[in-house]
Design a protein around this motif. Structure first.
Motif, short mmCIF file in Angstrom:
data_model
loop_
_atom_site.label_atom_id
_atom_site.label_comp_id
_atom_site.label_asym_id
_atom_site.label_seq_id
_atom_site.Cartn_x
_atom_site.Cartn_y
_atom_site.Cartn_z
N CYS A 138 0.83 -1.20 0.00
CA CYS A 138 0.00 0.00 0.00
C CYS A 138 0.87 1.26 0.00
O CYS A 138 1.74 1.40 0.85
N GLU A 190 0.12 4.12 0.92
CA GLU A 190 -0.21 5.00 2.04
C GLU A 190 0.34 4.48 3.36
O GLU A 190 0.70 5.25 4.24
N CYS A 191 0.34 3.16 3.53
CA CYS A 191 0.74 2.63 4.85
C CYS A 191 1.74 1.48 4.77
O CYS A 191 2.19 0.98 5.80
N CYS A 204 -5.98 -2.79 0.29
CA CYS A 204 -5.09 -2.69 1.44
C CYS A 204 -5.88 -3.22 2.64
O CYS A 204 -6.93 -2.67 2.97
N CYS A 256 -4.74 2.44 7.93
CA CYS A 256 -4.36 3.04 6.65
C CYS A 256 -5.09 4.39 6.53
O CYS A 256 -6.33 4.43 6.60
N GLN A 303 -8.41 4.98 4.72
CA GLN A 303 -9.46 4.11 5.24
C GLN A 303 -9.94 4.57 6.61
O GLN A 303 -11.12 4.48 6.94
ZN ZN Z 1 -2.91 1.04 3.34
#
Ligand code: ZN
Length: 410
Positions: free
Chosen positions: A146, A148-149, A164, A170, A173
């Motif tokens: 992912c 983002e995370c 993800c 995250c 999310q």
């Molecule tokens: Zn993520």
């Protein structure tokens, strides 16, 4: 027909000078007499027909592929293109939808691609000019983690999209979950918009729905474009959400696969969040319309200590996690000791409303035709249940109006 062709050719060029976008022209037969002769198909008149312009296509270079993470954790690959003029606008990006599309295009780094703008707003890549591809150009490799995370992505079987799985941490999310919590069908905190939630998250003031309830006006005021009055509205909106019914809260906390209807059915069968938390997959599957997938998702949710902590906090702030009195309100006992079942297509009321009426007047709903059934209420196109009830012979068969008469006989 020549005139029609001429008209189309004219507008195919001239449409770019219109102040709005069009993707075609509707041709109609003018004569009313001919219109009547041509008549209609089931869907549309035969005397009118849409002509679609050929979508415009340009070639440009693919500069890179980036990946966006949606609020549900779904990953969308996006092609970043060398800016190019297409149908009157500069195009810089195109959606690639998923890994399968990238594979199907056999997309390589720095490929020259054909971009098309059809009826959609977002242009799409329809092909690759492989002649311009250099030998050292590598295939586009889909990300494994992912952006983002950093969590490893998962792909659900039979689905083209990657997700993800880090739904609790995250960032997009986490924000998505809070936006869902305040949405109209959930806790309905309408003064708290998605932009404010994003800001609050960036400022580390909220991370999950329980955090809303400890926000203060003083914390809100320093936020961008936050006036005294809107801050006050947010605080009172949050306070008011403590009156929202359990079923909406249950929908709002965002258990995967638990939509509005499922939440309602769960609350009917489990009067408190504790009962629901302690339910096994087998017990959950006993509830009408709840299958293994939903049941497992509920059990997983309550197995996570972070979710338990959030629920405990919500409870301590006074959020409704117990079935309200109002849904159980008794109006009369006119149906006491009687059992009911509804079948066929009902037109005077919904099945849910009818079942609620039975309960409010002291009766009981059962789910199958048997000797224990007193009344079968039939709507249109009643089938096997009606036949079975007639065979048993002791069951009274009512239409919808007769059912209403019975209820109102108090
Ligand atoms: Zn993520």
């Amino acid at each position: 027909m020549d005139e029609v062709k001429e008209f189309i050719n004219f507008w195919d060029v001239e449409r770019h000078n219109l102040p709005f976008e069009i993707d075609g022209i509707v041709l109609k037969v003018n004569s009313l007499k001919q219109q009547r002769q041509l008549g209609y198909t089931a869907k549309s008149p035969r005397w009118a027909m849409a002509y679609k312009f050929k979508a415009e296509k340009v070639e440009t270079e693919l500069q890179s592929v980036s990946y966006q993470v949606g609020r549900t954790g779904a990953i969308t690959p996006v092609a970043n293109l060398k800016p190019v003029l297409l149908a009157g606008t500069i195009v810089k990006r195109a959606s690639l939808h998923n890994e399968d599309i990238i594979k199907k295009l056999d997309l390589h780094e720095h490929d020259f691609v054909y971009v098309e703008k059809g009826g959609e707003i977002i242009p799409k890549i329809v092909g690759v000019n492989t002649e311009k591809r250099t030998e050292e150009s590598k295939e586009i490799e889909y990300i494994k983690h992912c952006p983002e995370c950093g969590t490893e992505l998962v792909k659900v079987e039979d689905q083209a999209i990657h997700f993800c799985p880090n739904d609790l941490h995250c960032p997009p999310q986490v924000v998505g979950r809070m936006i869902h919590y305040v949405s109209r069908k959930a806790l309905n905190i309408d003064n708290l918009g998605s932009e404010t939630i994003e800001q609050l998250y960036r400022e580390k003031l909220v991370e999950n729905p329980a955090d809303f309830y400890v926000l203060t006006k003083e914390q809100l005021l320093p936020l961008e474009r936050m006036a005294e009055k809107s801050a006050q509205n947010i605080i009172s909106g949050i306070e008011k959400s403590k009156e929202i019914a359990f079923e909406k809260v249950l929908y709002g906390i965002g258990i995967k696969h638990v939509g509005e209807t499922v939440a309602k059915k769960l609350v009917k069968n489990f009067a408190t969040i504790e009962e629901l938390k302690n339910a096994t997959v087998e017990e959950l599957c006993q509830v009408e319309d709840i299958g293994t997938k939903i049941a497992v998702s509920i059990v997983d949710f309550f197995a996570n200590p972070e979710n338990i902590l959030m629920i405990e906090r919500l409870k301590s702030y006074g959020v409704q996690l117990i079935k309200g009195e109002s849904t159980n309100e008794v109006l009369s006992n006119v149906l006491e000791g009687k059992t009911f079942l509804f079948t066929g297509k009902l037109s005077l009321f919904t099945r849910e409303a009818a079942e609620e009426m039975v309960e409010k007047h002291g009766g009981k709903n059962i789910s199958a035709v048997s000797k224990n059934l007193n009344f079968l209420v039939v709507g249109e196109k009643a089938g096997s249940k009606l036949k079975k009830a007639q065979d048993i012979g002791t069951i009274e068969i009512l239409d919808e109006q007769q059912f209403l008469d019975l209820v109102e006989k108090q």
